[in-house]
Design a protein around this motif. Structure first.
Motif, PDB file in Angstrom:
ATOM      1  N   GLU A  11      12.973  -6.175   4.046  1.00 17.86           N
ATOM      2  CA  GLU A  11      11.876  -6.937   3.448  1.00 17.86           C
ATOM      3  C   GLU A  11      11.003  -6.103   2.520  1.00 17.86           C
ATOM      4  N   GLY A  12      10.835  -4.807   2.843  1.00 15.92           N
ATOM      5  CA  GLY A  12       9.925  -4.013   2.024  1.00 15.92           C
ATOM      6  C   GLY A  12      10.449  -2.650   1.645  1.00 15.92           C
ATOM      7  N   ASP A  13      11.730  -2.395   1.945  1.00 20.32           N
ATOM      8  CA  ASP A  13      12.325  -1.092   1.654  1.00 20.32           C
ATOM      9  C   ASP A  13      11.519   0.039   2.296  1.00 20.32           C
ATOM     10  N   LEU A  14      11.035  -0.222   3.511  1.00 19.54           N
ATOM     11  CA  LEU A  14      10.246   0.766   4.234  1.00 19.54           C
ATOM     12  C   LEU A  14      10.969   1.181   5.500  1.00 19.54           C
ATOM     13  N   SER A  15      10.972   2.476   5.792  1.00 14.35           N
ATOM     14  CA  SER A  15      11.455   2.912   7.102  1.00 14.35           C
ATOM     15  C   SER A  15      10.353   2.664   8.134  1.00 14.35           C
ATOM     16  N   TYR A  16      10.739   2.763   9.387  1.00 11.63           N
ATOM     17  CA  TYR A  16       9.765   2.529  10.450  1.00 11.63           C
ATOM     18  C   TYR A  16       8.634   3.545  10.377  1.00 11.63           C
ATOM     19  N   VAL A  17       8.996   4.786  10.093  1.00  9.07           N
ATOM     20  CA  VAL A  17       7.979   5.828   9.987  1.00  9.07           C
ATOM     21  C   VAL A  17       7.023   5.537   8.834  1.00  9.07           C
ATOM     22  N   GLN A  18       7.583   5.124   7.692  1.00 11.94           N
ATOM     23  CA  GLN A  18       6.731   4.822   6.548  1.00 11.94           C
ATOM     24  C   GLN A  18       5.796   3.659   6.850  1.00 11.94           C
ATOM     25  N   PHE A  19       6.323   2.647   7.530  1.00 11.03           N
ATOM     26  CA  PHE A  19       5.478   1.516   7.892  1.00 11.03           C
ATOM     27  C   PHE A  19       4.357   1.960   8.837  1.00 11.03           C
ATOM     28  N   GLN A  20       4.680   2.820   9.782  1.00 14.66           N
ATOM     29  CA  GLN A  20       3.657   3.311  10.708  1.00 14.66           C
ATOM     30  C   GLN A  20       2.547   4.044   9.962  1.00 14.66           C
ATOM     31  N   ILE A  21       2.950   4.849   8.978  1.00 15.05           N
ATOM     32  CA  ILE A  21       1.950   5.584   8.207  1.00 15.05           C
ATOM     33  C   ILE A  21       1.032   4.611   7.467  1.00 15.05           C
TER      34      ILE A  21
ATOM     35  N   ARG B  64      -1.261   2.665   9.834  1.00 17.15           N
ATOM     36  CA  ARG B  64      -2.378   3.471  10.308  1.00 17.15           C
ATOM     37  C   ARG B  64      -3.466   3.581   9.261  1.00 17.15           C
ATOM     38  N   LEU B  65      -3.032   3.743   8.020  1.00 17.87           N
ATOM     39  CA  LEU B  65      -4.009   3.883   6.946  1.00 17.87           C
ATOM     40  C   LEU B  65      -4.784   2.584   6.735  1.00 17.87           C
ATOM     41  N   VAL B  66      -4.057   1.470   6.761  1.00 21.17           N
ATOM     42  CA  VAL B  66      -4.727   0.189   6.590  1.00 21.17           C
ATOM     43  C   VAL B  66      -5.737  -0.039   7.704  1.00 21.17           C
ATOM     44  N   ASP B  67      -5.397   0.428   8.886  1.00 16.38           N
ATOM     45  CA  ASP B  67      -6.263   0.223  10.041  1.00 16.38           C
ATOM     46  C   ASP B  67      -7.428   1.210  10.074  1.00 16.38           C
ATOM     47  N   ALA B  68      -7.330   2.284   9.301  1.00 14.52           N
ATOM     48  CA  ALA B  68      -8.378   3.315   9.342  1.00 14.52           C
ATOM     49  C   ALA B  68      -9.585   2.894   8.505  1.00 14.52           C
ATOM     50  N   PRO B  69     -10.785   3.393   8.822  1.00 15.58           N
ATOM     51  CA  PRO B  69     -11.968   3.075   8.012  1.00 15.58           C
ATOM     52  C   PRO B  69     -11.796   3.602   6.590  1.00 15.58           C
TER      53      PRO B  69
ATOM     54  N   THR C 119      -3.295   2.621  -1.356  1.00 11.76           N
ATOM     55  CA  THR C 119      -3.619   1.910  -2.593  1.00 11.76           C
ATOM     56  C   THR C 119      -3.569   0.410  -2.339  1.00 11.76           C
ATOM     57  N   ASP C 120      -4.021  -0.353  -3.315  1.00  9.80           N
ATOM     58  CA  ASP C 120      -3.934  -1.805  -3.196  1.00  9.80           C
ATOM     59  C   ASP C 120      -2.483  -2.243  -3.062  1.00  9.80           C
ATOM     60  N   SER C 121      -1.615  -1.536  -3.781  1.00 15.45           N
ATOM     61  CA  SER C 121      -0.200  -1.852  -3.687  1.00 15.45           C
ATOM     62  C   SER C 121       0.313  -1.630  -2.269  1.00 15.45           C
ATOM     63  N   GLY C 122      -0.147  -0.549  -1.651  1.00 16.69           N
ATOM     64  CA  GLY C 122       0.253  -0.265  -0.275  1.00 16.69           C
ATOM     65  C   GLY C 122      -0.255  -1.325   0.689  1.00 16.69           C
ATOM     66  N   ARG C 123      -1.507  -1.720   0.494  1.00 12.75           N
ATOM     67  CA  ARG C 123      -2.065  -2.774   1.352  1.00 12.75           C
ATOM     68  C   ARG C 123      -1.280  -4.070   1.168  1.00 12.75           C
TER      69      ARG C 123
ATOM     70  N   LEU D  88       1.825  -4.397   0.298  1.00 11.58           N
ATOM     71  CA  LEU D  88       3.138  -4.311   0.906  1.00 11.58           C
ATOM     72  C   LEU D  88       3.056  -4.480   2.427  1.00 11.58           C
ATOM     73  N   VAL D  89       2.064  -3.846   3.024  1.00  8.16           N
ATOM     74  CA  VAL D  89       1.887  -4.006   4.465  1.00  8.16           C
ATOM     75  C   VAL D  89       1.629  -5.466   4.805  1.00  8.16           C
ATOM     76  N   ALA D  90       0.768  -6.101   4.030  1.00  4.65           N
ATOM     77  CA  ALA D  90       0.462  -7.503   4.288  1.00  4.65           C
ATOM     78  C   ALA D  90       1.703  -8.372   4.140  1.00  4.65           C
ATOM     79  N   ARG D  91       2.602  -7.944   3.250  1.00  8.67           N
ATOM     80  CA  ARG D  91       3.782  -8.761   3.006  1.00  8.67           C
ATOM     81  C   ARG D  91       4.819  -8.630   4.125  1.00  8.67           C
TER      82      ARG D  91
END
Lengths: 168, 168
Positions: free
Chosen positions: B37-47, B50-55, B105-109, B111-114
């Motif tokens: 769905e996003g061309d992300l590995s599990y580790v990349q998604f975790q990273i 975590r960032l999205v969840d961080a302040p 980045t906004d792009s990262g956010r 992708l996570v949302a997607r």
DNA sequence: CCTACTTGCTTCGAATTCGGAACAGGAGAA
DNA sequence: TTCTCCTGTTCCGAATTCGAAGCAAGTAGG
């Protein structure tokens, strides 16, 4: 699938993270001990343990692969390493020339016997020592159900166009 | 430690195997979906998660590493991949020039949302659907205890001469 | 018998991971 | 200031993994 994604409750999220973290830490610790005591990776130990547990200490490559690695080539690689160390032998089946039958050697059995106590002690110390009474039964019950469900739901059907590149 | 190794009961053995198999299958399935769905590995998604969840969506490299990968170099590699795709940015901290602060980045956010709905749906389908009432609470209870115990017991102390070579 | 299809294993190329070495920026003592 | 540790990141070599492709062996249909 955008309409009906209720998300995960905080407790579900915590349980999910706990499963992944516990298994990851457990495997990491156990792997380190197996390497230190017997120069075995966790995968190699799993292969040997399966063979020791099998009747006559013999299994086909395909049967070995299920549950240990996710590709045949990975098993071929590990079997090559174990063969080179004299822990297993590989021979063609007389019934079917395609089939390779893997057999544990006495050396392999000895190595498993030598590292097994430490391995068991690690699992006990990390996984079972912190448990309270009834925790074991509860864990077995829950994970047994989950495992049965997972086995009945092959993951292949859900990823028709997964383009994985390299090791996962 | 050769005298007092009582072994594991069949139920303990089953629980141990169930933990490893469930987590392995879960990670494999989730990883495959994230890649599809996003061309992300599990580790990349975790990273990214975590960032999205961080302040402020910002974390230091060291804080990111804890719990995601077991080496700093592995995180550097993944951060390089995410940076190249424009999903994160890296900048030195004004307070401490040694520290690298990673920001989504906004792009990262995006992708996570997607990919998050599908990810959550996978976890629910594989892990929580087969559970009965009360299973979730029991699992959280047990694994919470185990996780706390593992975190309090650093694995380093137990492997003074582990000579690991390459990836685990 | 001969051709097509399936099954089982291995080889090959690419990707990911780790530990240790190397490097650079701060902190504290004399 | 200068010297000595300490913290944090990156580079490098080695090991392990996967998927795709290739090859050998068995099976079914004509």
């Amino acid at each position: 699938m955008t309409d009906e994604t209720p998300g995960l409750s905080p407790e579900e999220l915590g349980a999910y993270f706990a499963v992944m973290e516990v298994s990851s830490l457990l495997q990491y610790a156990v792997d380190a001990h197996l390497r230190a005591e017997g120069d075995l990776s966790y995968v190699q130990f799993q292969i040997l343990a399966r063979l020791v547990d099998a009747p006559d200490g013999r299994l086909r490559m395909t049967d070995l692969a299920d549950g240990v690695v996710y590709s045949r080539s990975g098993l071929t690689y590990q079997a090559g390493l174990l063969d080179k160390r004299g822990l297993i032998t590989r021979s063609s089946s007389p019934d079917d020339e395609r089939v390779i039958v893997v057999t544990v050697t006495d050396s392999g059995r000895g190595l498993v016997a030598r590292v097994l106590p430490g391995h068991v002690a690690d699992v006990r110390r990390l996984l079972f020592d912190p448990m309270a009474t009834g925790d074991l039964a509860a864990l077995s019950e829950v994970l047994g159900r989950v495992r049965a469900h997972m086995r009945a739901t092959p993951p292949r059907s859900a990823k028709p166009r997964a383009k994985r590149r390299g090791a996962g």
